[in-house]
Design an enzyme around this catalytic site. Structure first.
Site, PDB file in Angstrom:
ATOM      1  CG  HIS A  33       8.041 -24.439  12.458  1.00  0.00           C
ATOM      2  ND1 HIS A  33       7.733 -24.193  11.145  1.00  0.00           N
ATOM      3  CD2 HIS A  33       8.114 -23.227  13.057  1.00  0.00           C
ATOM      4  CE1 HIS A  33       7.621 -22.883  10.963  1.00  0.00           C
ATOM      5  NE2 HIS A  33       7.835 -22.277  12.102  1.00  0.00           N
ATOM      6  CD  GLU A  92      12.208 -19.756  18.852  1.00  0.00           C
ATOM      7  OE1 GLU A  92      12.579 -18.981  17.968  1.00  0.00           O
ATOM      8  OE2 GLU A  92      11.027 -19.927  19.156  1.00  0.00           O
ATOM      9  CE  LYS A 149      14.835 -23.710  10.690  1.00  0.00           C
ATOM     10  NZ  LYS A 149      15.676 -22.624  11.138  1.00  0.00           N
ATOM     11  CG  ASP A 202       4.694 -19.319  16.740  1.00  0.00           C
ATOM     12  OD1 ASP A 202       4.455 -18.765  15.657  1.00  0.00           O
ATOM     13  OD2 ASP A 202       5.792 -19.228  17.330  1.00  0.00           O
ATOM     14  CE  LYS A 241       8.494 -17.702  20.362  1.00  0.00           C
ATOM     15  NZ  LYS A 241       9.187 -17.875  19.097  1.00  0.00           N
ATOM     16  NE  ARG A 267      -2.599  -0.599   3.224  1.00  0.00           N
ATOM     17  CZ  ARG A 267      -3.237  -0.769   4.354  1.00  0.00           C
ATOM     18  NH1 ARG A 267      -4.520  -0.604   4.394  1.00  0.00           N
ATOM     19  NH2 ARG A 267      -2.608  -1.093   5.454  1.00  0.00           N
ATOM     20  CG  ASP A 307       6.825 -25.641   8.353  1.00  0.00           C
ATOM     21  OD1 ASP A 307       7.979 -25.324   8.704  1.00  0.00           O
ATOM     22  OD2 ASP A 307       5.998 -26.112   9.145  1.00  0.00           O
ATOM     23  CG  HIS A 308      11.077 -21.001   8.369  1.00  0.00           C
ATOM     24  ND1 HIS A 308      10.101 -20.780   9.292  1.00  0.00           N
ATOM     25  CD2 HIS A 308      12.243 -20.983   9.056  1.00  0.00           C
ATOM     26  CE1 HIS A 308      10.643 -20.630  10.482  1.00  0.00           C
ATOM     27  NE2 HIS A 308      11.955 -20.756  10.379  1.00  0.00           N
ATOM     28  CE  LYS A 324       4.067 -20.693  11.978  1.00  0.00           C
ATOM     29  NZ  LYS A 324       4.865 -19.759  12.780  1.00  0.00           N
TER      30      LYS A 324
HETATM   31  C1  BG6 Z   1       8.430 -18.964  13.324  1.00  0.00           C
HETATM   32  C2  BG6 Z   1       7.689 -18.714  14.595  1.00  0.00           C
HETATM   33  O1  BG6 Z   1       7.614 -19.639  12.407  1.00  0.00           O
HETATM   34  O2  BG6 Z   1       9.595 -19.732  13.608  1.00  0.00           O
HETATM   35  C3  BG6 Z   1       8.574 -18.010  15.602  1.00  0.00           C
HETATM   36  O3  BG6 Z   1       6.534 -17.921  14.334  1.00  0.00           O
HETATM   37  C4  BG6 Z   1       9.861 -18.769  15.810  1.00  0.00           C
HETATM   38  O4  BG6 Z   1       7.897 -17.830  16.838  1.00  0.00           O
HETATM   39  C5  BG6 Z   1      10.527 -19.100  14.475  1.00  0.00           C
HETATM   40  O5  BG6 Z   1      10.725 -17.964  16.583  1.00  0.00           O
HETATM   41  C6  BG6 Z   1      11.702 -20.034  14.661  1.00  0.00           C
HETATM   42  O6  BG6 Z   1      12.383 -20.159  13.446  1.00  0.00           O
HETATM   43  P1  BG6 Z   1      13.959 -20.462  13.418  1.00  0.00           P
HETATM   44  O7  BG6 Z   1      14.251 -20.630  11.963  1.00  0.00           O
HETATM   45  O8  BG6 Z   1      14.626 -19.283  14.037  1.00  0.00           O
HETATM   46  O9  BG6 Z   1      14.147 -21.712  14.210  1.00  0.00           O
END
Ligand code: BG6
Length: 484
Positions: A240, A216, A182, A235, A331, A51, A177-178, A148
């Site tokens: 993941h 984390e 990896k 989340d 976390k 935007r 889903d990243h 996501k």
């Molecule tokens: C994200 C979550 O999808 O993945 C976050 O929303 C999380 O809360 C993150 O911190 C973790 O990704 P990575 O690649 O740092 O392990």
């Protein structure tokens, strides 16, 4: 070891939400790295759409600043910046209105691969899909990339799938889903299905249990509003961790092809048993000396979601009946460390005296940091002190074993974006997979909501609530230490 760069066809990648956080932190730096690696063809273009009232020149300056801040730009030649930026265009566009779509259509009017990246809040997914269609941009060859969270429960995920499928075929929808991008997550498949060594032992006859930890150190500050509506279950676990579980537990697919792999993952999710209330522990981090607690981070005194969850899952099939899967994520824990540990059973009979001690083999796949694989092997303690057994690690750090370039592997987003352009869906979630994952997750969440269970607290920098340790202790097992 030189990593191989597979050329891709010319493309137009449109990023909706082009000025947002994900675009700045991940998508643009990833594209730039692919450009520097020579993988972005000269005719390829990145079209930012948002935007904000930028023109192309202004957006290029924005991208330059984002790369400087979030990209890996040390040693990059100024000419590379300039050349990359020349491949970038911008259009001011309203996802919910008419503005900008004609201009976008005109920009995309050429015969190359078209991919549309929905890097926006989920409430805009449907609008974007509809308008792409309406403005003649949803051709058979195009792809959409969806971030996501993909829904927040089964019902909303189904509705979203149905809405997207009104305009696109499943083969055009790339749900990211990243974790699947990896390097080490893909290595799970290479280790399991590229070696003869492990697969014959990969079942409940030989494996006592499996632990999956994604720990984390960061808190949720900055994204508290989203996070408190999601919690760690939505989340991290529904997506993941579920993906990690699938790759570790699935049957060997006949081929490394999208649907063959995704069919096997789906079977794992469908074989998951419901989780009983005493097989689950939720937690929220407390304030530390210099860090706010969870409630303060989300700005809500009554914050009720979990920043930590540990649970025990059972997969009811021939391979896994009797082998529990313990999973935890949180976390503000003591380290940023993610790993999967496969804990083998004791030998059926020990030929050594009790004094010798007894040890188990543990195969650990370290996802991050210091990616690698370690196999704990029992040997004799050296020296003349009789037969005493100790564990030694056969430890392979990928960085050491494969040379410095191993540390320079593509970020998950680099690989995934290039897979979209190549049209390879292996590392993306299929509609039925996402729905099955919600189908397992929903009753667990409903369970604690009905019981009115509040998360326990845990100290920042710890391993989570004490009860999470008990989850394993009560089974005579214990978590591995969280260490980087
Ligand atoms: C994200 C979550 O999808 O993945 C976050 O929303 C999380 O809360 C993150 O911190 C973790 O990704 P990575 O690649 O740092 O392990």
């Amino acid at each position: 070891m030189v990593s191989r760069t597979i050329p891709v066809e010319e493309f137009d990648l449109v990023i909706f939400g082009a000025t947002g956080d994900l675009a700045q932190r991940k998508i643009l730096p990833s594209l730039f790295r692919r450009f520097c690696a020579g993988q972005m063809p000269e005719g390829a273009r990145v079209i930012g759409a948002a935007r904000s009232e930028h023109d192309t020149k202004g957006y290029r300056a924005f991208v330059r600043a984002a790369l400087k801040e979030h990209g890996d730009t040390a040693g990059v030649k100024p000419a590379d910046f300039t050349a990359f930026l020349e491949q970038i265009e911008y259009v001011t566009l309203d996802a919910k209105g008419a503005a900008g779509w004609k201009e976008l259509k005109a920009l995309c009017d050429r015969d190359v691969v078209h991919a549309f990246y929905f890097s926006v809040g989920p409430s805009l997914f449907e609008d974007l899909a509809k308008r792409l269609h309406k403005h003649g941009l949803a051709g058979e060859e195009c792809r959409i990339v969806v971030e996501k969270p993909f829904g927040r429960d089964l019902e909303s995920a189904r509705a979203l799938n149905a809405a997207l499928r009104t305009h696109f075929d499943e083969g055009q929808i790339y749900r990211i889903d990243h974790y699947l991008g990896k390097e080490t997550v893909q290595n799970l498949m290479a280790v399991r299905f590229g070696n003869m060594l492990f697969e014959p032992l990969w079942n409940s006859q030989y494996i006592d249990h499996i632990q999956i930890t994604v720990a984390e150190t960061v808190g949720v500050a900055g994204r508290g509003e989203y996070y408190d509506r999601a919690g760690a279950m939505r989340d991290m676990v529904q997506n993941h961790i579920m993906q990690l579980l699938c790759l570790i537990a699935m049957e060997p697919p006949a081929r490394f092809e999208p649907d063959a792999v995704r069919d096997e993952k789906l079977k794992v999710i469908r074989a998951l048993e419901p989780v009983a209330p005493d097989e689950l522990v939720r937690g929220q981090y407390e304030a530390g000396d210099d860090t706010p607690g969870y409630a303060e981070d989300v700005g809500e005194a009554e914050a009720s979601s979990e920043s930590f969850i540990a649970l025990k899952a059972h997969i009811s099939n021939w391979r896994w009946a009797g082998t529990p899967f313990y999973m935890r994520t949180g976390k503000r824990l003591k380290e940023r460390a993610s790993e999967i540990a496969v804990v083998f059973k004791d030998t059926p009979h020990s030929i050594f005296d009790e004094d010798a001690g007894r040890h188990r083999n543990i195969l650990t796949i370290r996802l991050q940091p210091n990616e690698g694989i370690e196999l704990g092997v029992t040997i004799k303690e050296p020296g003349p002190g009789g037969m005493r057994l100790i564990d030694v690690p056969l430890d392979m750090s990928f960085a050491e074993a494969l040379g410095p370039e191993a540390g320079d592997v593509a970020d998950a987003y680099e690989r995934l974006i290039m897979d979209v352009i190549r049209g390879n869906q292996t590392l993306f979630m299929r509609d039925d997979e996402v729905e099955a994952a919600w189908g397992w997750t929903d009753p667990i969440i409903a369970g604690w909501q009905e019981r009115g269970d509040a998360p326990l607290t845990y100290a920042p920098g710890s391993s989570g609530p004490h009860d999470a340790l008990m989850l394993m202790h009560q089974d005579g097992r214990r978590w591995r230490e969280i260490k980087a």
